[in-house]
Enzyme design. Structure first.
Site, PDB file in Angstrom:
ATOM      1  N   GLU A 222      45.985   9.165 -23.377  1.00 51.63           N
ATOM      2  CA  GLU A 222      47.000   9.924 -22.621  1.00 51.63           C
ATOM      3  C   GLU A 222      47.046   9.437 -21.170  1.00 51.63           C
ATOM      4  O   GLU A 222      48.106   9.278 -20.586  1.00 51.63           O
ATOM      5  CB  GLU A 222      46.675  11.425 -22.644  1.00 51.63           C
ATOM      6  CG  GLU A 222      46.999  12.135 -23.948  1.00 51.63           C
ATOM      7  CD  GLU A 222      48.498  12.357 -24.141  1.00 51.63           C
ATOM      8  OE1 GLU A 222      49.301  12.015 -23.245  1.00 51.63           O
ATOM      9  OE2 GLU A 222      48.858  12.872 -25.218  1.00 51.63           O
TER      10      GLU A 222
ATOM     11  N   CYS B  93      58.935  26.045 -19.808  1.00 56.02           N
ATOM     12  CA  CYS B  93      58.474  27.261 -20.493  1.00 56.02           C
ATOM     13  C   CYS B  93      58.795  28.560 -19.744  1.00 56.02           C
ATOM     14  O   CYS B  93      58.918  29.610 -20.380  1.00 56.02           O
ATOM     15  CB  CYS B  93      56.989  27.175 -20.839  1.00 56.02           C
ATOM     16  SG  CYS B  93      55.924  26.945 -19.416  1.00 56.02           S
TER      17      CYS B  93
ATOM     18  N   LYS C 244      43.368  19.419 -16.992  1.00 55.35           N
ATOM     19  CA  LYS C 244      43.507  20.871 -17.050  1.00 55.35           C
ATOM     20  C   LYS C 244      43.130  21.403 -18.403  1.00 55.35           C
ATOM     21  O   LYS C 244      43.574  20.812 -19.394  1.00 55.35           O
ATOM     22  CB  LYS C 244      44.983  21.156 -16.754  1.00 55.35           C
ATOM     23  CG  LYS C 244      45.457  22.536 -16.940  1.00 55.35           C
ATOM     24  CD  LYS C 244      46.930  22.564 -16.690  1.00 55.35           C
ATOM     25  CE  LYS C 244      47.438  23.951 -16.939  1.00 55.35           C
ATOM     26  NZ  LYS C 244      48.870  23.992 -16.840  1.00 55.35           N
TER      27      LYS C 244
ATOM     28  N   ARG D 110      51.051  26.091 -28.775  1.00 54.87           N
ATOM     29  CA  ARG D 110      51.460  24.832 -28.140  1.00 54.87           C
ATOM     30  C   ARG D 110      50.652  23.640 -28.659  1.00 54.87           C
ATOM     31  O   ARG D 110      50.572  22.598 -28.029  1.00 54.87           O
ATOM     32  CB  ARG D 110      51.262  24.937 -26.629  1.00 54.87           C
ATOM     33  CG  ARG D 110      52.002  26.074 -25.947  1.00 54.87           C
ATOM     34  CD  ARG D 110      52.323  25.703 -24.508  1.00 54.87           C
ATOM     35  NE  ARG D 110      52.547  26.803 -23.600  1.00 54.87           N
ATOM     36  CZ  ARG D 110      53.614  27.590 -23.569  1.00 54.87           C
ATOM     37  NH1 ARG D 110      54.575  27.441 -24.463  1.00 54.87           N
ATOM     38  NH2 ARG D 110      53.720  28.542 -22.657  1.00 54.87           N
TER      39      ARG D 110
ATOM     40  N   LYS E  68      46.141  17.616 -20.707  1.00 62.36           N
ATOM     41  CA  LYS E  68      46.301  19.072 -20.683  1.00 62.36           C
ATOM     42  C   LYS E  68      46.002  19.585 -22.082  1.00 62.36           C
ATOM     43  O   LYS E  68      46.688  19.240 -23.047  1.00 62.36           O
ATOM     44  CB  LYS E  68      47.729  19.421 -20.265  1.00 62.36           C
ATOM     45  CG  LYS E  68      48.017  20.911 -20.312  1.00 62.36           C
ATOM     46  CD  LYS E  68      49.374  21.232 -19.743  1.00 62.36           C
ATOM     47  CE  LYS E  68      49.666  22.709 -19.843  1.00 62.36           C
ATOM     48  NZ  LYS E  68      50.975  23.043 -19.279  1.00 62.36           N
TER      49      LYS E  68
HETATM   50  C1  PBG Z   1      53.413  25.304 -17.737  1.00 59.60           C
HETATM   51  C2  PBG Z   1      52.067  25.529 -17.187  1.00 59.60           C
HETATM   52  C3  PBG Z   1      51.021  26.337 -17.677  1.00 59.60           C
HETATM   53  C4  PBG Z   1      50.024  26.314 -16.711  1.00 59.60           C
HETATM   54  C5  PBG Z   1      50.458  25.467 -15.693  1.00 59.60           C
HETATM   55  N1  PBG Z   1      51.705  24.985 -16.027  1.00 59.60           N
HETATM   56  C6  PBG Z   1      50.939  27.195 -18.864  1.00 59.60           C
HETATM   57  C7  PBG Z   1      50.955  26.649 -20.221  1.00 59.60           C
HETATM   58  O1  PBG Z   1      50.951  25.452 -20.472  1.00 59.60           O
HETATM   59  O2  PBG Z   1      51.013  27.493 -21.106  1.00 59.60           O
HETATM   60  C8  PBG Z   1      48.732  27.062 -16.775  1.00 59.60           C
HETATM   61  C9  PBG Z   1      48.062  27.300 -15.481  1.00 59.60           C
HETATM   62  C10 PBG Z   1      47.011  28.342 -15.460  1.00 59.60           C
HETATM   63  O3  PBG Z   1      46.560  28.860 -16.494  1.00 59.60           O
HETATM   64  O4  PBG Z   1      46.584  28.684 -14.353  1.00 59.60           O
HETATM   65  N2  PBG Z   1      53.533  24.496 -18.827  1.00 59.60           N
END
Ligand code: PBG
Length: 330
Positions: A236, A125, A251, A220, A198
């Site tokens: 998952e 990304c 996360k 997303r 996530k």
């Molecule tokens: C990349 C990624 C993201 C984060 C970590 N790796 C952003 C997303 O998925 O949009 C977010 C980390 C944070 O908010 O501190 N894919």
């Protein structure tokens, strides 16, 4: 016989600090902390990220400085994110030894060797013109095409000396494919820490400003998880374990402590919780307004994540927390 009320007085064990300390069983140490670093091209750049107070986009020379500081404070792990002004349709631009993160890893490893565990976030990304985490077809992220670029990027990260690869894209089946290519290329000792659970979360807002990765259209939700679903994370995580990941990342952290605790009950695999950008910025804003005591709140948050069952925590509070841990030990 009439029992004297109350017989059981739990407050007896909270009576003074010594007795409280005696039964404390949740610990937080500096070696639990993983500090995120945003790395950009250029020299002598230290640009504060407006939505993430006290966090910076750093050029590689300044990354060296922060690494020295971390080592001095006995923080042992970092996770790296690339900030790239060069972007393309698929993120293939990151699949090169001249891309920002491979360059940074080489430099960090040259200067600091095993003094720091270097974890590389693996995603597209930061490198796609549309800001999505993978290759588009029919306005959706194509799972299997995306995995091909992730495999390529993983190999360049491993070749540059990354200690750990952490895929954060949420494509199905990527762990096994990344494991296969790493093994083929001779990196069978490089672990995969998979972002297994996530969620599609608004708590990532400040991060997307930091790396300029907001999707140019849509969201997303077709690849990150739905927070209104309470069971999907089991699948998952099981899937990533089956595919051979070495540790899992959950996360965000705070609205998902239930997920951490339930995974801890079911699996022995190490769990890393990601205390994400929005969780950090809320605390910073609260502190700025004088609404909260930052130090006490940060410690309470980090302990709650450990209590839920996480082994380690990725957190922008890492340096502050290390200072607080020192103060508490004085
Ligand atoms: C990349 C990624 C993201 C984060 C970590 N790796 C952003 C997303 O998925 O949009 C977010 C980390 C944070 O908010 O501190 N894919």
């Amino acid at each position: 016989m009439i029992m004297k009320y109350p017989k059981k007085r739990l407050r007896r064990l909270r009576h003074n600090k010594n007795i409280r300390d005696l039964f404390e069983d949740v610990s937080l140490s500096k070696s639990d902390l993983i500090y995120p670093i945003f790395i950009c091209e250029g020299e002598n750049i230290k640009k504060e990220i407006p939505s993430l107070p006290n966090q910076y986009q750093l050029s590689i020379d300044n990354v060296n400085k922060i690494c020295k500081e971390l080592i001095k404070k006995k923080i042992k792990s970092i996770i790296l994110f690339g900030v790239s002004s060069k972007k393309d349709e698929t993120g293939l631009i990151a699949c090169s030894e001249n891309s920002i993160i491979p360059k940074a890893v080489k430099e960090i490893k040259k200067n600091f060797g095993d003094e720091l565990l270097v974890i590389c976030d693996l995603c597209n990304c930061s490198y796609t013109s549309h800001g999505h985490c993978g290759t588009l077809s029919d306005d959706d992220v194509d799972n299997d095409l995306t995995i091909k670029t992730l495999q390529k990027q993983a190999v360049f990260l491993a070749k540059s000396g990354a200690d750990v690869i952490a895929p954060s894209d949420m494509m199905d089946g990527r762990v096994i494919k990344i494991r296969e290519i790493l093994d083929e290329e001779g990196f069978n000792k490089v672990p995969i820490f998979s972002y297994s659970a996530k969620y599609a979360s608004s708590f990532y807002g400040p991060f997307r400003d930091a790396v300029d990765s907001s999707p140019q259209f849509g969201d997303r939700k077709s690849y990150q998880m739905n927070y209104k679903n309470s069971l999907e994370f089991y699948e998952e995580i099981q899937e990533d374990i089956n595919e051979g990941c070495d540790a899992i990342i959950i996360k965000p952290a705070l609205s998902y402590l239930d997920v951490i605790a339930r995974v801890r009950d079911k699996h022995n695999i190490p769990i890393i919780a990601y205390n994400v950008s929005g969780e950090y910025s809320l605390i910073k804003a609260g502190e700025e307004k004088g609404f909260i005591n930052e130090k006490e709140i940060i410690m309470e948050i980090l302990y709650s994540i450990k209590r839920a069952g996480a082994n380690a925590i990725i957190t922008y509070h890492a340096i502050d927390a290390a200072n607080y841990i020192d103060e508490n030990n004085e």
